[in-house]
Design an enzyme around this catalytic site. Structure first.
Site, short mmCIF file in Angstrom:
data_model
loop_
_atom_site.label_atom_id
_atom_site.label_comp_id
_atom_site.label_asym_id
_atom_site.label_seq_id
_atom_site.Cartn_x
_atom_site.Cartn_y
_atom_site.Cartn_z
N CYS A 139 11.94 9.73 -5.21
CA CYS A 139 10.83 8.90 -4.70
C CYS A 139 9.71 9.76 -4.11
CB CYS A 139 11.37 7.93 -3.65
SG CYS A 139 12.53 6.78 -4.43
N ASP A 140 8.52 9.14 -4.00
CA ASP A 140 7.36 9.87 -3.49
C ASP A 140 7.25 9.72 -1.97
OD1 ASP A 140 6.39 7.34 -3.02
OD2 ASP A 140 5.09 7.31 -4.79
#
Ligand code: MLT
Length: 404
Positions: A16-17
């Protein structure tokens, strides 16, 4: 087209970012991982290798609809949309397992190439695995059409006949017509929110139903169909004419009407919505039953009562509320009638109280190409109450429709 069963995959935090969403590059990997998993569980991960070709990606487009977060379990399927001589188009959908919400959709085009990267014809084994499913005898097919999957009974070969059910009913309303109208490819879907179709919240209008069906026809590789609609199915047929006129080759309007709801009608939709929310779809069916089946049918064919109740019970609450909203807000189709330029048949039960014969007479007079027949001893559900009479009429009408 061929559809492969979904596989499940979990979103991990390392993918995930900074905002905590599954990042773009990782999404492509999730889709790719799912593709290979689907192949491994089905025809084998060595399918391409053993056939001496490689699927090279030519183009990939992802629609991101909702974020995917760490811990989410995604159910990812794969559906072949088109087979070319050296190409393969695939659609994959990532659905959040816990609530069935569509998070992202990938459309990807592959070219089959050899070791030098030159396009190679699709080998026979691969083509046969990905080829469209045939429906010689009749089968239930399920296709993703935007944000929902629709189930449809598809039977027979020939030009297409799309059978759209009313409310709160399902495709089995047309059972006799599906079984008997030979020489036509009968396509009878359950509308969104009904049967085992998913029932999303707040996503219903005549336009949405019509677009779903146009997409379903795309999936079944049907360009044009004779469209038969009963009651709400008729409202949807009008919307198909407004939005997808080139798909409609002929029209069969059964126990339906062209005008919009009156103020009183709109108010009673609200009452029904309340009932659906409080007591469920079955209660709506129960309330409507006395006006769905004609009085003669209720006396002489009592076995149809539980059948109609079963259809109503197959709806989801959002589906019922959505259909009532869509009907409440539907436009007046009266101005459309005079523009209808395909062969049209109007059928109505003599004892139809919901859409009485006078409404059908007015519709028939306004449609330049229409003819009308009244079915004795039938109410609002003529195809179910007087199945042979309705099927015979439809067969005669279809016989005279020029082949598309
Ligand atoms: C239907 O049969 O589809 C509905 O009763 C139509 C309506 O309520 O307008």
């Amino acid at each position: 087209m061929s559809q492969f069963p979904p596989v499940e995959t979990t979103v991990y935090s390392y993918e995930c970012d900074a905002f905590g969403h599954l990042n773009q590059a990782a999404y492509l990997q999730v889709f790719e991982r799912a593709r290979w998993e689907i192949l491994a569980r089905g025809p084998g991960a060595d399918l391409f290798d053993r056939n001496g070709v490689w699927p090279a990606v030519r183009r990939a487009t992802v629609d991101y609809l909702l974020p995917a977060m760490p811990g989410d379990v995604l159910s990812v399927d794969a559906e072949v949309e088109r087979l070319g001589s050296t190409s393969l188009e695939l659609r994959q959908r990532a659905v959040r397992a816990r609530d069935g919400k569509l998070l992202a959709e990938l459309h990807i085009v592959f070219v089959t190439v050899d070791k030098e990267g030159k396009p190679k014809p699709l080998p026979a084994e691969i083509a046969s695995i990905f080829a469209p499913r045939q429906s010689r005898v009749g089968e239930l097919v399920r296709h993703g059409v935007g944000d929902v999957s629709l189930t449809a009974e598809v039977r027979g070969d020939g030009p297409a006949l799309l059978l759209i059910h009313g409310f709160p009913l399902d495709h089995s309303l047309w059972a006799h017509q599906i079984a008997t109208l030979k020489g036509w490819r009968r396509i009878a879907p359950d509308l969104r929110g009904c049967g085992d179709a998913q029932g999303p919240e707040n996503a219903y209008s005549m336009a949405t139903y019509a677009d779903d069906l146009a997409r379903l026809l795309d999936k079944l590789q049907v360009n044009r169909a004779v469209v038969a609609g009963l009651s709400m199915g008729g409202y949807i047929a009008f919307e198909l004419l407004r939005r997808h006129r080139d798909r409609v080759h002929g029209l069969i309007l059964v126990d339906t009407r062209a005008d919009a709801d009156t103020a009183e009608g709109r108010a009673s939709r609200e009452t029904m919505m309340e009932l659906a929310r409080k007591e469920g779809p079955g209660a709506v069916g129960e309330r409507m039953l006395p006006r769905l089946l004609g009085r003669t049918t209720q006396r002489t064919q009592p076995h149809l009562v539980p059948q109609v109740k079963q259809m109503a019970a197959r709806w989801s609450v959002p589906g019922v509320v959505g259909a009532l909203t869509a009907m409440r807000d539907r436009p007046d189709s009266t101005p459309l009638l005079q523009t209808i330029d395909v062969p049209a048949l109007v059928v109505v039960g003599q004892e139809d109280e919901l859409t009485p014969p006078d409404l059908s007479r007015a519709m028939t007079a306004a449609i330049p190409s229409a003819a009308m027949t009244t079915i004795a001893a039938a109410g609002h559900l003529a195809p179910l109450e007087a199945p042979s009479a309705v099927s015979r009429l439809m067969a005669e009408f279809l016989e005279a429709v020029p082949r598309p």
